[in-house]
Design an enzyme around this catalytic site. Structure first.
Site, PDB file in Angstrom:
ATOM      1  N   GLU A   1      -1.579  31.974  -1.363  1.00  0.00           N
ATOM      2  CA  GLU A   1      -0.565  30.936  -1.592  1.00  0.00           C
ATOM      3  C   GLU A   1      -0.343  30.039  -0.376  1.00  0.00           C
ATOM      4  OE1 GLU A   1       2.392  32.893  -4.809  1.00  0.00           O
ATOM      5  OE2 GLU A   1       2.543  33.780  -2.814  1.00  0.00           O
TER       6      GLU A   1
HETATM    7  C1  ACM Z   1       0.616  37.403  -4.160  1.00  0.00           C
HETATM    8  O1  ACM Z   1       1.213  37.852  -5.151  1.00  0.00           O
HETATM    9  N1  ACM Z   1       0.994  36.267  -3.614  1.00  0.00           N
HETATM   10  C2  ACM Z   1      -0.507  38.083  -3.574  1.00  0.00           C
END
Ligand code: ACM
Length: 498
Positions: free
Chosen positions: A298
């Site tokens: 992310e």
């Molecule tokens: C995640 O759930 N950002 C690995």
């Protein structure tokens, strides 16, 4: 639980008496005695020497982590191929304890058992909320009893930095006080981290520490503003702030909300490179296990070309310490990488093209994968729509049935089983504050992950069915409750998937 590889029922079982003796390998005797006491409320006598009726020994041969367990009217014998196998055999034995005619019996069986996957993990996010050593140890006990053998600690995130580093003391001095919701934070001292590793090792679990970079790093900016980029506020960050509160992230101020993807380290700076070298260098020196997890997920606040360069550099730094880099699957998008890594897949049970490509790139370069499909293995998803705790973004709620009904080799078509190192069930803790909260979310779904990771893949007539699993979970409730774990009764376990 998890279902064993091979079991044959035998004739008459074994009746435990007050004089039942337990002999063999010291730590296995202690473990069985503790489990027996928890389950029965009494203690078997442990003679100083001589053969007893419950014999717990290491054979020194056989597949890693495997064991044989034999029960007949004369007694019990557990033989582990190694110490871990013996420990797992003792867990199986404790599950077999049965209350009968006012006493305790163990049904006659002959079991041969060994794991399907070498990596069987759970994760605890100690960044969104911080958990004391006692809670971490309780988490280890719960997981190890189900034959899980890796503890992944998500040690850093936007809300806090939880691991004291001698090389970078400012991180915990300036960036560990807070947590989601304005709750109290905390950190593990150098000594605490060593104690967690020892507690895990005593239960045959390897600690996999994660320092999440280049995103999820808002807290780093509290200690070292010069290597932190300004928060990138997009519509998703605004929407999360509106839904869950916590306000918008501001550079240099502790963040207590639940948004993700807004923070990034400054890429290409010499100071950032020194930071990575110090952090992963010290972490490698203090971690006996083979993996260092660099996160990599992310990173929406990082430009794609910067992301690729950064991941390659982080992989290089970790590999130079002699450890194997591990990273969430996005890191595969930075391929070619300077050395093979373990990719940690967190897409859904049915991978999207970009996720599948990233995972395939990791495998093509000689790496391996650990699977945590978010819509089945994420323990922080609400188990049902009415659950007080948990989130729903991963196609949630995730029923117990859905947590059980997935097959690792079906997630990423084209990736052979030989490239799958194993399975992990992560617990993110935005909504989780206490051990009771942990138990409410992980039981019984953590047993689904354990069975998928340990037991052979389903074949006709095998115990690898939802109906069998559900019944066995129900039977295990008594042992779990005797250990102080508040689990739902079997008829509260939803049978139908959402
Ligand atoms: C995640 O759930 N950002 C690995």
């Amino acid at each position: 639980m998890p279902a064993v590889v091979h079991v044959e029922p035998e004739a008459a079982g074994f009746r435990l008496g007050t004089g039942t003796s337990v002999t063999g390998e010291t730590s296995a005797v202690a473990e069985f005695t503790a489990l027996l006491t928890a389950r029965t409320g009494s203690t078997a006598s442990v003679p100083a020497e001589g053969n007893g009726e419950v014999r717990l020994n290491v054979a020194g041969s056989g597949p890693a982590e495997s064991y044989r367990l034999t029960v007949d009217a004369d007694g019990v014998e557990v033989e582990g191929a190694d110490a871990a196998g013996l420990f797992y055999g003792v867990q199986t034995l404790a599950q077999l304890l049965t209350r009968e005619d006012g006493g305790w019996t163990i049904p006659a069986v002959r079991i041969e058992d060994a794991p399907r996957f070498a990596y069987r993990g759970v994760m605890l996010d100690v960044a969104r909320h911080f958990f004391s050593l006692d809670v971490v140890e309780a988490y280890i006990e719960r997981a190890a009893a189900l034959k899980l053998n890796h503890l992944h600690l998500h040690l850093t995130d936007d809300q806090g930095w939880r691991l004291q580093l001698a090389s970078r003391p400012e991180l915990t001095e300036r960036a560990s006080a807070g947590a989601v919701g304005g709750d109290a934070g905390g950190f593990y001292s150098v000594d605490d981290y060593a104690r967690i590793i020892a507690a895990a090792a005593a239960r045959h679990m390897t600690v996999v520490p994660e320092i999440d970079v280049p995103g999820h790093t808002h807290a780093v900016g509290l200690a070292y503003p010069e290597i932190a980029a300004d928060p990138v506020i997009d519509d998703a960050v605004r929407a999360t702030a509106e839904q869950f509160g916590g306000g918008l992230p501001t550079a240099g101020e502790a963040y207590t909300g639940m948004a993700v993807g807004f923070s990034s380290l400054r890429i290409g700076e010499a100071a950032t490179d020194r930071f990575l070298s110090d952090v992963f260098g010290e972490l490698a020196a203090r971690t006996p296990g083979p993996y260092l997890h660099l996160g990599g997920d992310e990173a929406h606040g990082t430009a794609p070309e910067h992301y690729a360069a950064f991941v390659r550099r982080a992989v290089e730094i970790i590999a130079a310490t002699g450890k194997t880099p591990m990273a969430w699957h996005e890191a595969g998008g930075a391929s070619p990488l300077p050395s093979p890594i373990v990719g940690h897949y967190w897409g859904f049970r049915r991978a999207e093209a970009e996720q599948a490509d990233a995972a395939a790139a990791i495998v093509a370069e000689g790496g391996a994968l650990v699977l945590s499909p978010a819509d089945a293995a994420y323990l922080d998803m609400k188990p049902d729509a009415d659950a007080a705790l948990g989130l729903t973004w991963a196609n949630g709620p995730t029923s117990v049935e859905r947590s059980y009904e997935w097959e690792p080799t079906a997630v990423l078509p084209g990736v052979p089983e030989s490239a799958l190192l194993g399975v992990e069930a992560p617990l993110w803790t935005e909504t989780v504050r206490t051990l009771a909260d942990i138990d409410a979310l992980i039981f019984p779904r953590v047993a689904s992950a354990a069975e998928i990771a340990w037991s052979p893949r389903p074949t006709p007539g095998s115990e690898r069915t939802w109906a069998s699993f559900r019944a066995r979970v129900g039977e295990l409730g008594a042992l779990w409750r005797a250990q102080g774990i508040d689990v739902p009764s079997s008829n509260e376990i939803a049978g139908a998937d959402a």
